[in-house]
Design an enzyme around this catalytic site. Structure first.
Site, PDB file in Angstrom:
ATOM      1  N   GLN A  19     -27.122 -11.652 -19.713  1.00 51.95           N
ATOM      2  CA  GLN A  19     -27.248 -10.293 -19.196  1.00 51.95           C
ATOM      3  C   GLN A  19     -28.614  -9.668 -19.477  1.00 51.95           C
ATOM      4  OE1 GLN A  19     -23.158  -9.155 -20.936  1.00 51.95           O
ATOM      5  NE2 GLN A  19     -23.283  -7.921 -19.097  1.00 51.95           N
ATOM      6  N   ARG A  76     -25.461  -7.282 -32.329  1.00 50.54           N
ATOM      7  CA  ARG A  76     -24.672  -8.418 -31.841  1.00 50.54           C
ATOM      8  C   ARG A  76     -25.333  -8.974 -30.576  1.00 50.54           C
ATOM      9  NH1 ARG A  76     -19.637  -8.370 -28.039  1.00 50.54           N
ATOM     10  NH2 ARG A  76     -19.125 -10.576 -28.117  1.00 50.54           N
ATOM     11  N   HIS A 120     -21.024 -16.527 -24.800  1.00 50.75           N
ATOM     12  CA  HIS A 120     -20.726 -15.363 -23.969  1.00 50.75           C
ATOM     13  C   HIS A 120     -20.928 -15.777 -22.513  1.00 50.75           C
ATOM     14  CE1 HIS A 120     -20.545 -10.684 -24.081  1.00 50.75           C
ATOM     15  NE2 HIS A 120     -20.421 -11.042 -22.802  1.00 50.75           N
ATOM     16  N   ASN A 164     -16.702 -14.956 -26.746  1.00 51.34           N
ATOM     17  CA  ASN A 164     -16.484 -13.615 -26.234  1.00 51.34           C
ATOM     18  C   ASN A 164     -15.463 -13.674 -25.102  1.00 51.34           C
ATOM     19  OD1 ASN A 164     -17.325 -10.682 -25.870  1.00 51.34           O
ATOM     20  ND2 ASN A 164     -17.593 -11.474 -23.787  1.00 51.34           N
ATOM     21  N   GLU A 165     -14.345 -12.991 -25.276  1.00 57.42           N
ATOM     22  CA  GLU A 165     -13.383 -12.747 -24.190  1.00 57.42           C
ATOM     23  C   GLU A 165     -12.965 -13.993 -23.421  1.00 57.42           C
ATOM     24  OE1 GLU A 165     -14.867  -9.648 -21.641  1.00 57.42           O
ATOM     25  OE2 GLU A 165     -14.704  -8.131 -23.205  1.00 57.42           O
ATOM     26  N   ASN A 293     -12.922  -5.966 -28.001  1.00 56.05           N
ATOM     27  CA  ASN A 293     -13.657  -5.193 -26.999  1.00 56.05           C
ATOM     28  C   ASN A 293     -12.660  -4.301 -26.282  1.00 56.05           C
ATOM     29  OD1 ASN A 293     -15.814  -6.748 -27.711  1.00 56.05           O
ATOM     30  ND2 ASN A 293     -15.914  -7.920 -25.796  1.00 56.05           N
ATOM     31  N   TYR A 295     -12.213  -1.124 -23.442  1.00 59.66           N
ATOM     32  CA  TYR A 295     -12.780  -0.235 -22.427  1.00 59.66           C
ATOM     33  C   TYR A 295     -11.763   0.779 -21.898  1.00 59.66           C
ATOM     34  CZ  TYR A 295     -16.991  -2.970 -22.641  1.00 59.66           C
ATOM     35  OH  TYR A 295     -18.146  -3.555 -23.092  1.00 59.66           O
ATOM     36  N   GLU A 363     -17.311  -4.326 -28.774  1.00 58.09           N
ATOM     37  CA  GLU A 363     -17.851  -3.659 -27.588  1.00 58.09           C
ATOM     38  C   GLU A 363     -17.009  -2.442 -27.270  1.00 58.09           C
ATOM     39  OE1 GLU A 363     -18.215  -6.055 -23.999  1.00 58.09           O
ATOM     40  OE2 GLU A 363     -18.968  -7.758 -25.136  1.00 58.09           O
ATOM     41  N   TRP A 410     -21.467  -0.964 -26.515  1.00 54.89           N
ATOM     42  CA  TRP A 410     -21.914  -1.748 -25.370  1.00 54.89           C
ATOM     43  C   TRP A 410     -22.560  -0.775 -24.408  1.00 54.89           C
ATOM     44  CZ3 TRP A 410     -22.508  -6.817 -24.534  1.00 54.89           C
ATOM     45  CH2 TRP A 410     -23.000  -7.172 -23.257  1.00 54.89           C
ATOM     46  N   GLU A 417     -24.803  -6.636 -15.053  1.00 59.26           N
ATOM     47  CA  GLU A 417     -23.368  -6.421 -15.268  1.00 59.26           C
ATOM     48  C   GLU A 417     -22.558  -7.428 -14.429  1.00 59.26           C
ATOM     49  OE1 GLU A 417     -21.486  -5.057 -17.452  1.00 59.26           O
ATOM     50  OE2 GLU A 417     -19.636  -5.290 -16.307  1.00 59.26           O
ATOM     51  N   TRP A 418     -22.790  -8.710 -14.670  1.00 60.58           N
ATOM     52  CA  TRP A 418     -21.998  -9.797 -14.072  1.00 60.58           C
ATOM     53  C   TRP A 418     -21.826  -9.606 -12.560  1.00 60.58           C
ATOM     54  CZ3 TRP A 418     -22.648 -13.275 -17.538  1.00 60.58           C
ATOM     55  CH2 TRP A 418     -22.622 -12.946 -18.891  1.00 60.58           C
TER      56      TRP A 418
HETATM   57  C1  GBH Z   1     -17.113  -7.025 -21.218  1.00 56.98           C
HETATM   58  O1  GBH Z   1     -16.166  -7.470 -20.316  1.00 56.98           O
HETATM   59  C2  GBH Z   1     -18.139  -8.099 -21.394  1.00 56.98           C
HETATM   60  O2  GBH Z   1     -18.002  -8.754 -22.635  1.00 56.98           O
HETATM   61  C3  GBH Z   1     -19.549  -7.620 -21.232  1.00 56.98           C
HETATM   62  O3  GBH Z   1     -20.376  -8.719 -21.081  1.00 56.98           O
HETATM   63  C4  GBH Z   1     -19.602  -6.660 -20.067  1.00 56.98           C
HETATM   64  O4  GBH Z   1     -20.908  -6.319 -19.706  1.00 56.98           O
HETATM   65  C5  GBH Z   1     -18.824  -5.442 -20.449  1.00 56.98           C
HETATM   66  O5  GBH Z   1     -17.533  -5.776 -20.833  1.00 56.98           O
HETATM   67  C6  GBH Z   1     -18.741  -4.363 -19.384  1.00 56.98           C
HETATM   68  O6  GBH Z   1     -18.034  -4.820 -18.273  1.00 56.98           O
HETATM   69  O7  GBH Z   1      -9.370  -6.039 -13.876  1.00 56.98           O
HETATM   70  O8  GBH Z   1      -7.850  -7.809 -14.471  1.00 56.98           O
HETATM   71  O9  GBH Z   1     -10.111  -7.865 -15.258  1.00 56.98           O
HETATM   72  C7  GBH Z   1     -15.102  -6.589 -20.049  1.00 56.98           C
HETATM   73  C8  GBH Z   1     -14.185  -7.252 -19.078  1.00 56.98           C
HETATM   74  C9  GBH Z   1     -13.075  -5.756 -17.617  1.00 56.98           C
HETATM   75  C10 GBH Z   1     -11.865  -7.443 -18.767  1.00 56.98           C
HETATM   76  C11 GBH Z   1     -11.824  -5.080 -17.290  1.00 56.98           C
HETATM   77  C12 GBH Z   1     -10.609  -6.775 -18.425  1.00 56.98           C
HETATM   78  C13 GBH Z   1      -9.549  -5.290 -16.856  1.00 56.98           C
HETATM   79  C14 GBH Z   1      -8.458  -6.142 -16.327  1.00 56.98           C
HETATM   80  N1  GBH Z   1     -12.975  -6.507 -18.845  1.00 56.98           N
HETATM   81  N2  GBH Z   1     -10.762  -6.023 -17.199  1.00 56.98           N
HETATM   82  S1  GBH Z   1      -8.964  -7.002 -14.893  1.00 56.98           S
END
Ligand code: GBH
Length: 457
Positions: A19, A76, A120, A164-165, A293, A295, A363, A410, A417-418
């Site tokens: 990223q 991190r 990651h 990571n995740e 993490n 959100y 995060e 974060w 952002e992917w």
């Molecule tokens: C993180 O992913 C990442 O580690 C980071 O690299 C990234 O930049 C950051 O968050 C911000 O996006 O819609 O089914 O996927 C978070 C990924 C996004 C996973 C929301 C879970 C909700 C369920 N998350 N997602 S779904």
């Protein structure tokens, strides 16, 4: 009411290699699945790629200077596997290790404690060509790579995150196709989840077997889950959603088992040929900490699955839909804002897993518009509000007995952002991608003050 964090609470900021680094063709770096995916037409919004990103590979001294000004206790970052092993196996590429040496030494010179994420999401493409995470061998390759970087940096980096995740690497990467490698499979995604966890377990064992005793954990993206109503169909859908987003990962890692619900939802897991005797003991070995993490929470509604494709493992396939509450503000990602969800998540972990290790929030943050004003400043009050309310919720969880040791914002910088490309900004520091100019936002100053005083108002 003002909230005080103790002096030893770790305040940090996080990033990830693909990223921010750019420099994808330099110093012997190999190709990763994100290079391939981002260069696939239609995969990423705007056709953006990580080719240049924040050019952190060259500008890391300037970025560490920003961290110093921010007063971070810890930073991190993640290590790019293809810089270390361009094809995912064999001897280390010295120039790749050199970069992380420079980064780590410079962090230490500036009084910032490094926390390294080993993986990651940037899997060497050569390993994907051999099956990627569907293939059990990748778990062994990962443990070799983990041991290699830990042998090299473990004398100076004392906190390590294996993965990571793994939810994103498996479900988004192999079932939904929204992330690299862009596959839309079913069993492939569950096999990938298992092999990621197994790679974590093998790496944990390998790192524990050396003379250097460091803190080792894993980072999971977790969501508190609730049904939108008492309707039994919604309640059952929420259970399946909890399975997919949390239990599939927390149960193996924290309890050494696959959840009963997985068997009900996906059939007898023991029939799944990829799970071998002893795997769960490897995966469930004790951790020094759990990285979380957070959100936003999941509010779940049942949806009839008209075209069941039982071979796939997406939220649709399990008949669960995430409902965004009407009329409430959303972040630029379209995500709801629910600070209390962080408190609920902390309590869910504590109540569900006896012997839960200490937690670090690895995060948390939000995407905002971040308009640059005519004087060049960025007044991201909405981000400040998000951080303030989430840290208040975290302090409440701590006060109620959840052992949370630290918090990483974060992100340090706006970055790639992917699948959303550069349009979505999460940084405390604004990046002008045309000039690579960094500008601290209002949230930077706010966080600096928090880290200095340990006090939230
Ligand atoms: C993180 O992913 C990442 O580690 C980071 O690299 C990234 O930049 C950051 O968050 C911000 O996006 O819609 O089914 O996927 C978070 C990924 C996004 C996973 C929301 C879970 C909700 C369920 N998350 N997602 S779904």
């Amino acid at each position: 009411m003002s909230v005080q964090f103790p002096a030893d609470f770790v305040f940090g900021a996080a990033t990830a290699s693909y990223q921010i680094e750019g420099a994808v063709d330099e110093d012997g770096r190999g190709t990763s699945i994100w290079d391939t995916f981002s260069h696939t037409p239609g995969a990423v919004v705007g056709g953006d790629t990580g080719d240049v990103a924040c050019d952190h590979y060259h500008r890391y001294p300037e970025d560490i200077e920003l961290m110093r000004r921010l007063g971070l206790d810890s930073y991190r970052f993640s290590i790019a596997w293809p810089r270390i092993q361009p094809d995912g196996a064999g001897e280390a590429n010295k120039a790749g290790l050199d970069f992380y040496d420079r980064l780590v030494d410079s962090l230490l010179d500036n009084g910032i404690d490094p926390c390294a994420t080993i993986y990651h999401w940037d899997l060497p493409q050569a390993l994907e060509d051999a099956g990627g995470w569907r293939n059990r061998d990748t778990a062994h390759r990962f443990a070799d790579y983990a041991a290699l970087v830990h042998d090299h940096l473990g004398d100076r980096v004392h906190r390590w995150i294996t993965l990571n995740e793994p939810f994103c690497s498996s479900i988004l990467g192999y079932a939904e196709g929204r992330h690299a490698p862009g596959a839309k499979e079913g069993d492939g995604a569950l096999a990938a989840a298992h092999h990621l966890l197994l790679g974590h377990g093998f790496a944990l064992a390998a790192l524990r077997a050396t003379d250097i005793k460091n803190q080792i954990g894993i980072t999971l993206n977790l969501q508190p889950v609730q049904p939108v109503s008492d309707d039994p169909a919604d309640v059952a859908a929420a259970d399946r959603s909890l399975l997919l987003s949390n239990l599939l990962f927390t149960d193996p890692v924290l309890a050494g088992r696959y959840p009963q619900l997985a068997r009900q939802t996906w059939g007898e897991l023991s029939d799944f040929g990829w799970i071998r005797d002893g795997d769960l003991a490897t995966i469930g070995a004790p951790l020094d900490f759990l990285g979380v993490n957070y959100y936003f929470p999941s509010n779940v509604k049942a949806v009839p699955n008209d075209e069941p494709d039982a071979s796939r493992r997406t939220a649709d396939d399990i008949g669960a839909k995430l409902v965004i509450p009407d009329g409430e503000p959303l972040t630029e990602m379209g995500w709801p804002i629910d600070a209390d969800g962080l408190n609920r998540l902390m309590h869910w972990l504590k109540d569900t897993y006896p012997g839960l290790p200490p937690i670090y929030i690895t995060e948390n943050g939000r995407a905002s518009v971040d308009e640059v004003r005519s004087d060049g400043s960025i007044d991201d009050q909405d981000r400040i509000e998000y951080l303030r309310t989430h840290l208040t919720a975290l302090a409440a969880a701590r006060g109620e007995g959840v052992d949370v040791r630290g918090y990483y914002l974060w992100s340090l910088l706006d970055n790639f952002e992917w699948a959303e490309g550069y349009a979505k900004r999460f940084g405390a520091v604004h990046v002008d991608y045309g000039t690579q100019k960094r500008t601290p936002k209002a949230s930077f100053e706010w966080y600096r003050n928090l880290v200095a005083t340990r006090q939230l108002d």
